[in-house]
Design a protein around this motif. Structure first.
Motif, PDB file in Angstrom:
ATOM      1  N   PRO A 263      -1.130   8.360   7.708  1.00  0.00           N
ATOM      2  CA  PRO A 263      -0.481   9.402   6.902  1.00  0.00           C
ATOM      3  C   PRO A 263      -0.314   8.977   5.436  1.00  0.00           C
ATOM      4  CG  PRO A 263       1.127   8.262   8.256  1.00  0.00           C
ATOM      5  CD  PRO A 263      -0.214   7.712   8.637  1.00  0.00           C
ATOM      6  N   TYR A 264      -0.834   7.829   5.055  1.00  0.00           N
ATOM      7  CA  TYR A 264      -0.686   7.342   3.676  1.00  0.00           C
ATOM      8  C   TYR A 264      -1.964   6.615   3.286  1.00  0.00           C
ATOM      9  CZ  TYR A 264       0.678   3.428   6.648  1.00  0.00           C
ATOM     10  OH  TYR A 264       0.716   2.490   7.633  1.00  0.00           O
ATOM     11  N   ALA A 265      -2.085   6.322   1.998  1.00  0.00           N
ATOM     12  CA  ALA A 265      -3.231   5.541   1.531  1.00  0.00           C
ATOM     13  C   ALA A 265      -2.839   4.071   1.466  1.00  0.00           C
ATOM     14  CB  ALA A 265      -3.640   6.027   0.143  1.00  0.00           C
ATOM     15  N   LEU A 266      -3.765   3.187   1.785  1.00  0.00           N
ATOM     16  CA  LEU A 266      -3.472   1.756   1.665  1.00  0.00           C
ATOM     17  C   LEU A 266      -3.253   1.404   0.199  1.00  0.00           C
ATOM     18  CD1 LEU A 266      -6.112   0.139   4.080  1.00  0.00           C
ATOM     19  CD2 LEU A 266      -3.693   0.611   4.528  1.00  0.00           C
ATOM     20  N   THR A 267      -2.349   0.449  -0.028  1.00  0.00           N
ATOM     21  CA  THR A 267      -2.166  -0.012  -1.413  1.00  0.00           C
ATOM     22  C   THR A 267      -3.357  -0.890  -1.786  1.00  0.00           C
ATOM     23  OG1 THR A 267      -1.037  -2.040  -0.743  1.00  0.00           O
ATOM     24  CG2 THR A 267       0.346  -0.099  -1.097  1.00  0.00           C
ATOM     25  N   GLY A 268      -3.497  -1.146  -3.074  1.00  0.00           N
ATOM     26  CA  GLY A 268      -4.574  -2.015  -3.542  1.00  0.00           C
ATOM     27  C   GLY A 268      -4.467  -3.393  -2.903  1.00  0.00           C
ATOM     28  N   ALA A 269      -3.239  -3.898  -2.810  1.00  0.00           N
ATOM     29  CA  ALA A 269      -3.043  -5.232  -2.232  1.00  0.00           C
ATOM     30  C   ALA A 269      -3.457  -5.242  -0.761  1.00  0.00           C
ATOM     31  CB  ALA A 269      -1.583  -5.663  -2.388  1.00  0.00           C
ATOM     32  N   GLN A 270      -3.134  -4.179  -0.049  1.00  0.00           N
ATOM     33  CA  GLN A 270      -3.534  -4.097   1.370  1.00  0.00           C
ATOM     34  C   GLN A 270      -5.055  -4.054   1.504  1.00  0.00           C
ATOM     35  OE1 GLN A 270      -1.072  -0.631   2.309  1.00  0.00           O
ATOM     36  NE2 GLN A 270      -0.101  -1.776   3.971  1.00  0.00           N
ATOM     37  N   GLN A 271      -5.694  -3.296   0.629  1.00  0.00           N
ATOM     38  CA  GLN A 271      -7.160  -3.206   0.689  1.00  0.00           C
ATOM     39  C   GLN A 271      -7.803  -4.557   0.417  1.00  0.00           C
ATOM     40  OE1 GLN A 271      -8.281  -0.064  -1.968  1.00  0.00           O
ATOM     41  NE2 GLN A 271      -7.415   1.510  -0.649  1.00  0.00           N
ATOM     42  N   VAL A 295       8.972  -8.221   4.073  1.00  0.00           N
ATOM     43  CA  VAL A 295       9.165  -7.268   5.151  1.00  0.00           C
ATOM     44  C   VAL A 295       8.940  -5.868   4.579  1.00  0.00           C
ATOM     45  CG1 VAL A 295      10.928  -6.217   6.622  1.00  0.00           C
ATOM     46  CG2 VAL A 295      10.803  -8.705   6.412  1.00  0.00           C
ATOM     47  N   GLY A 296       8.134  -5.076   5.265  1.00  0.00           N
ATOM     48  CA  GLY A 296       7.907  -3.716   4.794  1.00  0.00           C
ATOM     49  C   GLY A 296       6.768  -3.576   3.811  1.00  0.00           C
ATOM     50  N   SER A 297       6.091  -4.683   3.516  1.00  0.00           N
ATOM     51  CA  SER A 297       4.986  -4.595   2.556  1.00  0.00           C
ATOM     52  C   SER A 297       3.700  -4.110   3.231  1.00  0.00           C
ATOM     53  CB  SER A 297       4.759  -5.947   1.865  1.00  0.00           C
ATOM     54  OG  SER A 297       4.440  -6.932   2.814  1.00  0.00           O
ATOM     55  N   GLY A 298       3.727  -3.960   4.543  1.00  0.00           N
ATOM     56  CA  GLY A 298       2.588  -3.366   5.233  1.00  0.00           C
ATOM     57  C   GLY A 298       1.601  -4.361   5.819  1.00  0.00           C
ATOM     58  N   LYS A 299       2.108  -5.512   6.258  1.00  0.00           N
ATOM     59  CA  LYS A 299       1.232  -6.533   6.845  1.00  0.00           C
ATOM     60  C   LYS A 299       0.701  -6.098   8.205  1.00  0.00           C
ATOM     61  CE  LYS A 299       4.422  -9.731   6.836  1.00  0.00           C
ATOM     62  NZ  LYS A 299       5.523  -8.985   6.168  1.00  0.00           N
ATOM     63  N   THR A 300       1.611  -5.526   9.026  1.00  0.00           N
ATOM     64  CA  THR A 300       1.225  -5.194  10.393  1.00  0.00           C
ATOM     65  C   THR A 300       0.043  -4.227  10.408  1.00  0.00           C
ATOM     66  OG1 THR A 300       3.563  -5.383  10.892  1.00  0.00           O
ATOM     67  CG2 THR A 300       2.164  -4.489  12.628  1.00  0.00           C
ATOM     68  N   LYS A 444       4.301  -3.141  -3.254  1.00  0.00           N
ATOM     69  CA  LYS A 444       4.948  -2.408  -2.161  1.00  0.00           C
ATOM     70  C   LYS A 444       4.282  -1.048  -1.986  1.00  0.00           C
ATOM     71  CE  LYS A 444       8.179  -5.250  -1.128  1.00  0.00           C
ATOM     72  NZ  LYS A 444       9.359  -5.448  -1.977  1.00  0.00           N
ATOM     73  N   PRO A 445       4.338  -0.504  -0.758  1.00  0.00           N
ATOM     74  CA  PRO A 445       3.892   0.882  -0.605  1.00  0.00           C
ATOM     75  C   PRO A 445       4.670   1.768  -1.573  1.00  0.00           C
ATOM     76  CG  PRO A 445       4.263  -0.099   1.543  1.00  0.00           C
ATOM     77  CD  PRO A 445       4.730  -1.096   0.528  1.00  0.00           C
ATOM     78  N   PRO A 446       4.038   2.801  -2.083  1.00  0.00           N
ATOM     79  CA  PRO A 446       4.691   3.616  -3.110  1.00  0.00           C
ATOM     80  C   PRO A 446       5.922   4.320  -2.567  1.00  0.00           C
ATOM     81  CG  PRO A 446       2.648   4.631  -2.341  1.00  0.00           C
ATOM     82  CD  PRO A 446       2.703   3.276  -1.742  1.00  0.00           C
ATOM     83  N   GLY A 447       6.789   4.740  -3.494  1.00  0.00           N
ATOM     84  CA  GLY A 447       7.956   5.525  -3.103  1.00  0.00           C
ATOM     85  C   GLY A 447       9.133   4.689  -2.639  1.00  0.00           C
TER      86      GLY A 447
HETATM   87  P1  ADP Z   1       5.424  -5.578   7.445  1.00  0.00           P
HETATM   88  O1  ADP Z   1       4.688  -5.891   8.691  1.00  0.00           O
HETATM   89  O2  ADP Z   1       4.857  -6.226   6.246  1.00  0.00           O
HETATM   90  O3  ADP Z   1       6.893  -5.813   7.582  1.00  0.00           O
HETATM   91  P2  ADP Z   1       4.743  -2.916   8.156  1.00  0.00           P
HETATM   92  O4  ADP Z   1       3.307  -3.064   8.311  1.00  0.00           O
HETATM   93  O5  ADP Z   1       5.599  -2.941   9.363  1.00  0.00           O
HETATM   94  O6  ADP Z   1       5.282  -4.025   7.154  1.00  0.00           O
HETATM   95  O7  ADP Z   1       5.013  -1.630   7.286  1.00  0.00           O
HETATM   96  C1  ADP Z   1       6.311  -1.161   7.060  1.00  0.00           C
HETATM   97  C2  ADP Z   1       6.291   0.365   7.034  1.00  0.00           C
HETATM   98  O8  ADP Z   1       5.545   0.804   5.911  1.00  0.00           O
HETATM   99  C3  ADP Z   1       5.630   0.930   8.254  1.00  0.00           C
HETATM  100  O9  ADP Z   1       6.405   2.032   8.670  1.00  0.00           O
HETATM  101  C4  ADP Z   1       4.263   1.375   7.757  1.00  0.00           C
HETATM  102  O10 ADP Z   1       3.826   2.510   8.463  1.00  0.00           O
HETATM  103  C5  ADP Z   1       4.533   1.712   6.307  1.00  0.00           C
HETATM  104  N1  ADP Z   1       3.389   1.477   5.423  1.00  0.00           N
HETATM  105  C6  ADP Z   1       2.482   0.475   5.505  1.00  0.00           C
HETATM  106  N2  ADP Z   1       1.569   0.564   4.520  1.00  0.00           N
HETATM  107  C7  ADP Z   1       1.894   1.665   3.795  1.00  0.00           C
HETATM  108  C8  ADP Z   1       1.334   2.292   2.639  1.00  0.00           C
HETATM  109  N3  ADP Z   1       0.251   1.821   2.051  1.00  0.00           N
HETATM  110  N4  ADP Z   1       1.950   3.403   2.170  1.00  0.00           N
HETATM  111  C9  ADP Z   1       3.053   3.890   2.770  1.00  0.00           C
HETATM  112  N5  ADP Z   1       3.630   3.359   3.855  1.00  0.00           N
HETATM  113  C10 ADP Z   1       3.070   2.235   4.365  1.00  0.00           C
END
Ligand code: ADP
Ligand code: MG
Length: 693
Positions: A263-271, A295-300, A444-447
């Motif tokens: 439901p979102y676009a990957l950030t540049g760092a994630q890509q 935490v929350g940066s989208g590693k998983t 960080k993911p936007p927003g």
């Molecule tokens: P981490 O493992 O680094 O703690 P997560 O992968 O669990 O982070 O991601 C945290 C939340 O952010 C999840 O709910 C995930 O769906 C959401 N998320 C991940 N990447 C993005 C992104 N690029 N844009 C918006 N939301 C994202």
């Protein structure tokens, strides 16, 4: 096998003359149990006893070594009075003063009519020059031994400085000449002494400047320790590289489809991170990479997408988390995404005999489950994979990476990705992982709005509670983290329980308590009630660090914030304001707060950049404190100070890479000397990774 030449250094301290079991116990407390530990216990100060004036010239307030004649003894009239020994030289009189004295001892040590050397602090009392409890009493023949600069060591109650010095001298006398493990040109360009000279010089300061970390001897010793650390890591790494790799060359169709469904676009760092991982796996070598991000940066999500390449070629992937709560969270994140792609995910957390577990294990064995998420239970003996090719290890805050690598190395040519939420400064990372490849999620993911961070004195507790009440009345949910008391879980718990009772009295039923002593099911139940909104305030010890994810929580209050590492506080703060709501973090401190402590807490107000926060913490508090000593698992150094010796670490790293690159079996003459170094610093496990270990 430890080289024979090192045996005396690894003997127990009781092998030293005059050190019995009782002193050995005290020495173990300050230094360690072995002779070598004494060598590593470097002086922290010195006493200069070279000042040897006549009695009339002696400056009150200074340490002096005086030669006097013993005139007479004045035993104490009652317990309250001291025993005095009146002495003099041709210029004046000196009273030696003893409280709780043993008359026999004093009559023997200071016979009337004899000449004695006494060393200690001279003072004026009632117009008399006096010395209370001289540090040393000797005969004129011993003058040369007493008129010295004496090193001062960190001590413990019950251990006399004299005893420790005696042990230290014996330990220093047992220091062997060791073959040189450093490059002669390095020694020459730096002006560093040979190891034996360095250790002896480090224990024989002549002035305060000699105690600085930048002296040639302290630099040399620090370098030795860092070099041993880097060699050990380089050896483990070299062995890893020798293992056959597993090429995962998938077209990437599953991965691209999954990205398009997000439901979102990957950030540049994630890509970029995903690109790194995919190309590592597509190469012949075995992948070993660290993925760092808050935490929350989208590693998983990144890890999951990488797994899809593995699934696409018909192999399997696992994600291992440090706790059951985290494993369940990862499972909750991944399973829906995987199911949308028609992939089944097994959850493995315990050893139970449940049907759920049996089904999961069957799926892994048959290959019908392509992905497994779990705890270390994933590596139990009864678990079989059809074709495991990729392991993601979520370390969160702990660093056991090398043990886990050993585990992962069992049998399979597994590619490994280690994830960590701890923003470890580069220097520290190098000591823990060597030259592991790293991808960082710095964006960080936007927003996400930065958490509003405030630093507040505990004296304003009443006001804080009222504000909390107002926030809760309008629907907020809050974490309340209780003081971390060093090394004592029961004390932590008592403090948390007390706070819990207090908040219950104010807020009633809608307060919960969670701590490390609860059983998993009980813990889960409380967390579930908080997540569902049945309770508004969750009082917690730091267990919440390792993974509670409640997007609706917006307030994080941390008591005694000054006792936490900044990286830890930053991670706690990362727990709030995740559901697009504004987060608030209140760092409550106990006044008075020193300048450094104030500066530290202010760093958190100024920035949300985890890497900068960790670097600042390293600068302000030193390596041991950065992550909270009790949980970090990072290697501890005894001679190197990463604040003062950071540049040496880089050198040691390059030097080690070169040595291991040329001579991975440490077979050359220098390699043999380096083996002694590894044993000296007890990194001998690494020696066994060489072929002739
Ligand atoms: P981490 O493992 O680094 O703690 P997560 O992968 O669990 O982070 O991601 C945290 C939340 O952010 C999840 O709910 C995930 O769906 C959401 N998320 C991940 N990447 C993005 C992104 N690029 N844009 C918006 N939301 C994202
Ligand atoms: Mg996560």
């Amino acid at each position: 096998m430890r080289p024979e030449i090192l045996y005396p250094l690894f003997a127990p301290v009781t092998s030293l003359p005059g050190i019995g079991p009782r002193f050995a116990q005290l020495i173990a407390k300050v230094a360690g149990a072995h002779v070598v530990d004494l060598l590593w216990h470097l002086p922290t100060g010195l006493i200069d006893r070279r000042y040897a004036p006549s009695v009339a010239e002696a400056r009150p307030g200074s340490v002096a070594t005086l030669t006097v004649r013993v005139d007479h003894h004045l035993p104490a009239r009652t317990q309250r009075y001291p025993y005095k020994v009146i002495c003099s030289d041709e210029t004046g009189e000196l009273d030696l003063v003893f409280f709780h004295a043993h008359r026999d001892y004093l009559e023997k040590a200071l016979p009337v009519g004899s000449t004695r050397i006494v060393s200690g602090k001279v003072e004026v009392f009632d117009l008399h020059l006096q010395m209370t409890h001289p540090d040393h009493i000797g005969t004129p023949e011993e003058a040369a031994d007493l008129q010295i600069v004496e090193p001062v060591y960190g001590m413990t109650a019950g251990l006399a400085p004299k005893t420790l010095r005696r042990a230290m001298q014996a330990a220093l006398a047992s220091v062997p000449e060791l073959p040189e493990w450093l490059d002669p040109s390095l020694l020459k360009s730096r002006g560093w002494p040979p190891w034996k000279n360095a250790i002896i010089a480090a224990h024989a300061p002549k002035g305060p400047g000699d105690l600085e970390p930048t002296t040639p001897w302290r630099m040399r010793l620090a370098y030795d320790e860092l070099f041993a650390n880097q060699i050990a890591l380089a050896l483990v790494r070299a062995r890893w590289r020798r293992l056959p790799g597993r090429r995962i060359a998938a077209p990437g169709r599953l991965r691209r489809d999954a990205v398009s469904r997000l439901p979102y676009a990957l950030t540049g760092a994630q890509q970029r991170a995903l690109g790194d991982i995919v190309s590592d796996m597509a190469s012949d070598g075995r992948m070993l990479r660290l993925l760092q991000g808050d935490v929350g940066s989208g590693k998983t999500v990144v890890a999951f997408l990488a797994m899809l390449d593995v699934v696409e070629v018909g192999a399997q992937a696992v994600l291992m988390a440090p706790t059951e709560i985290l494993a369940r969270q990862h499972h909750a994140t991944i399973a829906p995404l995987a199911e949308a792609a028609g992939i089944s995910v097994a959850l493995v957390t315990g050893r139970d005999r449940s049907k759920e577990r049996r089904v999961a294990l069957e799926g892994l064995k048959s290959g019908s489950a392509a992905i497994a998420v779990g705890t270390h239970a994933l590596f139990q003996d009864d678990i079989e994979f059809r074709d495991l090719a990729f392991a993601v290890i979520d370390e969160q805050h702990r660093f056991g990476v090398h043990q886990r690598l050993a585990l992962a190395a069992k049998g399979h040519a597994i590619n490994v990705l280690v994830m960590t939420a701890t923003p470890i400064p580069r220097t520290l990372m190098m000591t823990a992982y060597g030259d592991l490849e790293v991808s960082r999620l710095t964006e960080k993911p936007p927003g996400r709005r930065p958490v509003d961070t405030r630093v507040v004195s505990i004296e304003r507790m009443g006001e804080m509670v009222e504000r909390l009440a107002a926030a809760i009345a309008s629907g907020a949910r809050a974490y309340w983290v209780c003081p971390l008391v060093e090394e004592s879980e029961s004390v932590d718990l008592a403090a948390a329980t007390e706070r819990y009772e207090g908040l219950r009295a104010r807020f009633g039923e809608r307060v919960g308590l969670v701590h490390g002593r609860l059983k998993t099911a009980e813990k889960d139940a409380v967390i579930h009630r908080f997540a569902s909104g049945a309770i508004d305030i969750l009082v917690a010890t730091t267990v919440i660090e390792v993974g509670i994810d409640v997007p609706e929580a917006t307030i994080m209050l941390v008591e005694h914030a000054e006792r936490f590492g900044l990286a830890q506080l930053h991670q706690l703060r990362g727990r709030v304001g995740r559901g697009g709501l504004q987060g608030v973090c209140v760092l409550v401190y106990q006044p008075p707060l020193g300048e450094t402590a104030k500066a530290r807490l202010n760093v958190l107000r100024e920035t949300h950049d985890g890497f900068r926060i960790a670097e600042e913490d390293l600068r302000l508090r030193g390596a041991g404190e950065v992550l909270g000593a009790r949980q970090s698992g990072l290697p501890a150094f005894r001679l190197a100070d990463l604040g003062a010796h950071a540049d040496l670490l880089g050198m040691a790293h390059d030097d080690a890479a070169m040595v291991v690159g040329k001579d991975a079996d440490l077979a050359s003459a220098r390699g043999q000397a380096i083996r002694s170094l590894l044993y000296l610093f007890e990194r001998d496990a690494a020696v066994r990774t060489t072929r002739s270990g």
